[in-house]
Design a protein around this motif. Structure first.
Motif, PDB file in Angstrom:
ATOM      1  N   GLN A  84       0.943  -1.465   0.047  1.00  0.00           N
ATOM      2  CA  GLN A  84      -0.027  -0.253  -0.087  1.00  0.00           C
ATOM      3  C   GLN A  84       0.829   0.725   0.016  1.00  0.00           C
ATOM      4  O   GLN A  84       1.957   0.718  -0.148  1.00  0.00           O
ATOM      5  N   ASN A  85       0.779   2.127  -0.656  1.00  0.00           N
ATOM      6  CA  ASN A  85       0.614   3.488  -0.321  1.00  0.00           C
ATOM      7  C   ASN A  85       0.424   4.726   0.599  1.00  0.00           C
ATOM      8  O   ASN A  85      -1.624   4.610  -0.612  1.00  0.00           O
ATOM      9  N   ILE A  86       0.258   5.392   1.278  1.00  0.00           N
ATOM     10  CA  ILE A  86      -0.409   6.469   1.778  1.00  0.00           C
ATOM     11  C   ILE A  86      -0.738   7.520   1.463  1.00  0.00           C
ATOM     12  O   ILE A  86      -0.624   8.717   2.167  1.00  0.00           O
ATOM     13  N   PHE A  87       0.467   8.017   0.660  1.00  0.00           N
ATOM     14  CA  PHE A  87       0.640   9.563   0.075  1.00  0.00           C
ATOM     15  C   PHE A  87       0.015  10.133  -0.433  1.00  0.00           C
ATOM     16  O   PHE A  87       0.461   9.444  -1.741  1.00  0.00           O
ATOM     17  N   THR A  88      -0.261  11.351  -0.834  1.00  0.00           N
ATOM     18  CA  THR A  88      -0.860  12.169  -1.800  1.00  0.00           C
ATOM     19  C   THR A  88       0.187  13.159  -2.142  1.00  0.00           C
ATOM     20  O   THR A  88       1.228  13.498  -1.073  1.00  0.00           O
ATOM     21  N   ARG A  89      -0.143  13.989  -2.782  1.00  0.00           N
ATOM     22  CA  ARG A  89       0.702  15.309  -3.290  1.00  0.00           C
ATOM     23  C   ARG A  89       0.191  16.353  -1.694  1.00  0.00           C
ATOM     24  O   ARG A  89       0.514  16.659  -1.204  1.00  0.00           O
ATOM     25  N   ASN A 107       6.828   1.403   0.565  1.00  0.00           N
ATOM     26  CA  ASN A 107       5.916   1.352  -1.253  1.00  0.00           C
ATOM     27  C   ASN A 107       5.639   2.359  -1.890  1.00  0.00           C
ATOM     28  O   ASN A 107       4.501   1.313  -2.171  1.00  0.00           O
ATOM     29  N   ILE A 108       6.255   3.014  -2.120  1.00  0.00           N
ATOM     30  CA  ILE A 108       5.262   4.102  -3.093  1.00  0.00           C
ATOM     31  C   ILE A 108       6.309   3.523  -4.267  1.00  0.00           C
ATOM     32  O   ILE A 108       7.395   3.069  -4.391  1.00  0.00           O
ATOM     33  N   THR A 109       5.482   3.326  -4.963  1.00  0.00           N
ATOM     34  CA  THR A 109       5.256   3.132  -6.735  1.00  0.00           C
ATOM     35  C   THR A 109       5.431   4.496  -7.418  1.00  0.00           C
ATOM     36  O   THR A 109       5.862   3.771  -8.590  1.00  0.00           O
ATOM     37  N   THR A 110       5.017   5.400  -7.327  1.00  0.00           N
ATOM     38  CA  THR A 110       4.466   6.215  -8.553  1.00  0.00           C
ATOM     39  C   THR A 110       5.211   7.740  -7.884  1.00  0.00           C
ATOM     40  O   THR A 110       4.303   8.117  -7.003  1.00  0.00           O
ATOM     41  N   ILE A 123      17.392  17.713   0.883  1.00  0.00           N
ATOM     42  CA  ILE A 123      17.407  16.588   0.843  1.00  0.00           C
ATOM     43  C   ILE A 123      16.719  15.720   0.736  1.00  0.00           C
ATOM     44  O   ILE A 123      15.579  15.781   2.203  1.00  0.00           O
ATOM     45  N   LEU A 124      16.121  14.739  -0.079  1.00  0.00           N
ATOM     46  CA  LEU A 124      15.281  14.037   0.144  1.00  0.00           C
ATOM     47  C   LEU A 124      15.388  12.555  -0.182  1.00  0.00           C
ATOM     48  O   LEU A 124      16.539  12.176  -1.549  1.00  0.00           O
ATOM     49  N   PHE A 125      15.918  11.743   1.483  1.00  0.00           N
ATOM     50  CA  PHE A 125      15.716   9.953   0.778  1.00  0.00           C
ATOM     51  C   PHE A 125      14.529   9.515   0.597  1.00  0.00           C
ATOM     52  O   PHE A 125      13.543   9.523   1.044  1.00  0.00           O
ATOM     53  N   LEU A 126      14.303   8.758  -0.658  1.00  0.00           N
ATOM     54  CA  LEU A 126      13.136   7.808  -1.193  1.00  0.00           C
ATOM     55  C   LEU A 126      13.529   6.282  -1.047  1.00  0.00           C
ATOM     56  O   LEU A 126      13.174   5.554  -1.556  1.00  0.00           O
ATOM     57  N   PHE A 127      14.761   6.229  -0.261  1.00  0.00           N
ATOM     58  CA  PHE A 127      15.240   4.545  -0.218  1.00  0.00           C
ATOM     59  C   PHE A 127      13.987   3.137   0.472  1.00  0.00           C
ATOM     60  O   PHE A 127      13.178   3.818   1.912  1.00  0.00           O
ATOM     61  N   ASP A 128      14.341   2.019  -0.332  1.00  0.00           N
ATOM     62  CA  ASP A 128      13.896   1.169   0.318  1.00  0.00           C
ATOM     63  C   ASP A 128      12.495   0.709  -0.025  1.00  0.00           C
ATOM     64  O   ASP A 128      11.183   0.983   1.400  1.00  0.00           O
ATOM     65  N   ASN A 129      11.335   1.400  -1.290  1.00  0.00           N
ATOM     66  CA  ASN A 129      10.147   1.765  -1.305  1.00  0.00           C
ATOM     67  C   ASN A 129      10.164   0.975  -3.018  1.00  0.00           C
ATOM     68  O   ASN A 129      11.194   0.152  -3.045  1.00  0.00           O
ATOM     69  N   LYS A 130       9.228   0.986  -4.003  1.00  0.00           N
ATOM     70  CA  LYS A 130       9.464   0.571  -5.020  1.00  0.00           C
ATOM     71  C   LYS A 130       9.171   1.468  -6.104  1.00  0.00           C
ATOM     72  O   LYS A 130       7.889   1.107  -6.707  1.00  0.00           O
ATOM     73  N   LEU A 148      19.513  13.249  -3.358  1.00  0.00           N
ATOM     74  CA  LEU A 148      18.321  12.626  -3.820  1.00  0.00           C
ATOM     75  C   LEU A 148      18.648  11.651  -3.479  1.00  0.00           C
ATOM     76  O   LEU A 148      19.622  11.044  -4.218  1.00  0.00           O
ATOM     77  N   ASP A 149      17.983  10.324  -2.919  1.00  0.00           N
ATOM     78  CA  ASP A 149      18.992   9.594  -2.644  1.00  0.00           C
ATOM     79  C   ASP A 149      17.380   8.045  -2.839  1.00  0.00           C
ATOM     80  O   ASP A 149      16.619   8.162  -2.205  1.00  0.00           O
ATOM     81  N   PHE A 150      17.707   7.076  -4.447  1.00  0.00           N
ATOM     82  CA  PHE A 150      16.653   6.317  -4.858  1.00  0.00           C
ATOM     83  C   PHE A 150      17.052   5.450  -4.407  1.00  0.00           C
ATOM     84  O   PHE A 150      16.191   4.282  -4.886  1.00  0.00           O
ATOM     85  N   GLY A 151      17.968   5.070  -3.775  1.00  0.00           N
ATOM     86  CA  GLY A 151      18.272   3.708  -3.279  1.00  0.00           C
ATOM     87  C   GLY A 151      17.237   2.342  -2.920  1.00  0.00           C
ATOM     88  O   GLY A 151      16.514   2.952  -2.302  1.00  0.00           O
ATOM     89  N   GLU A 152      17.353   1.550  -3.709  1.00  0.00           N
ATOM     90  CA  GLU A 152      16.835   0.076  -3.029  1.00  0.00           C
ATOM     91  C   GLU A 152      15.216   0.788  -4.094  1.00  0.00           C
ATOM     92  O   GLU A 152      14.508   0.358  -2.759  1.00  0.00           O
ATOM     93  N   ASN A 153      15.361   0.516  -4.956  1.00  0.00           N
ATOM     94  CA  ASN A 153      13.685   1.460  -6.000  1.00  0.00           C
ATOM     95  C   ASN A 153      13.811  -0.059  -6.447  1.00  0.00           C
ATOM     96  O   ASN A 153      14.719  -1.012  -6.680  1.00  0.00           O
ATOM     97  N   ARG A 154      12.651   0.300  -7.856  1.00  0.00           N
ATOM     98  CA  ARG A 154      12.883   0.281  -8.408  1.00  0.00           C
ATOM     99  C   ARG A 154      12.780   0.568 -10.032  1.00  0.00           C
ATOM    100  O   ARG A 154      12.347   0.105 -10.967  1.00  0.00           O
TER     101      ARG A 154
END
Length: 170
Positions: A84-89, A107-110, A123-130, A148-154
């Motif tokens: 599930q992704n609980i975040f919106t704008r 688990n943010i996908t988009t 600084i924005l870390f979005l690691f370990d999501n999808k 900006l860190d996008f580590g461990e995403n798809r």
């Protein structure tokens, strides 16, 4: 202040009424947690907020951070395998002085257009999501972003102009 709960936990409206000078708050939840619309109200001096969720996805309304005008650092961690992704704008509305944002394991996908709209963010870390899709304009308004860190995403493809809003001048 550190709050840790191993049972169902509800952070009710105006829970911090008697702590107006609180600068740092950490909430660790090992069971379901509900943060009511004004659960973080009256924390005008808060600079650091850490929310750590284990096994259960939190329930909180859009604009939950709206009254946290002095918040500089927001750390959000979710430790589970849900889809599930609980975040919106609107989730991050009101964070006018935020400099560091960490969102890990949610688990943010988009990332849709203008997803963050946090003009002071550095600084924005979005690691370990999808994250697999980043829409053009996802970084609009992030002109102060320098890390900006996008580590461990798809992410498999980054299209042209995705990061243009970060580099463009007014």
């Amino acid at each position: 202040l550190i709050i840790e709960s191993h049972i169902m936990f509800v952070l009710k409206n105006y829970s911090f009424l008697s702590l107006p000078k609180l600068k740092s708050l950490t909430i660790n939840s090992f069971d379901n947690i509900v943060i009511q619309q004004h659960g973080l109200k009256n924390l005008a001096c808060l600079e650091d907020l850490t929310l750590r969720f284990h096994n259960f996805l939190p329930e909180f309304a859009n604009g939950i951070f709206k009254s946290l005008n002095n918040l500089k650092r927001l750390f959000m961690f979710y430790h589970s395998y849900g889809e599930q992704n609980i975040f919106t704008r609107q989730t991050f509305d009101g964070l006018k002085n935020i400099q560091l944002l960490v969102i890990a394991g949610f688990n943010i996908t988009t990332l849709s257009s203008n997803f963050f709209n946090l003009q002071t963010l550095e600084i924005l870390f979005l690691f370990d999501n999808k994250v697999c899709e980043v829409s053009r304009g996802a970084f609009l308004g992030l002109k102060n972003l320098r890390g900006l860190d996008f580590g461990e995403n798809r992410i498999s493809n980054i299209g042209p102009g995705i990061f243009g809003a970060i580099c463009d001048e007014d």
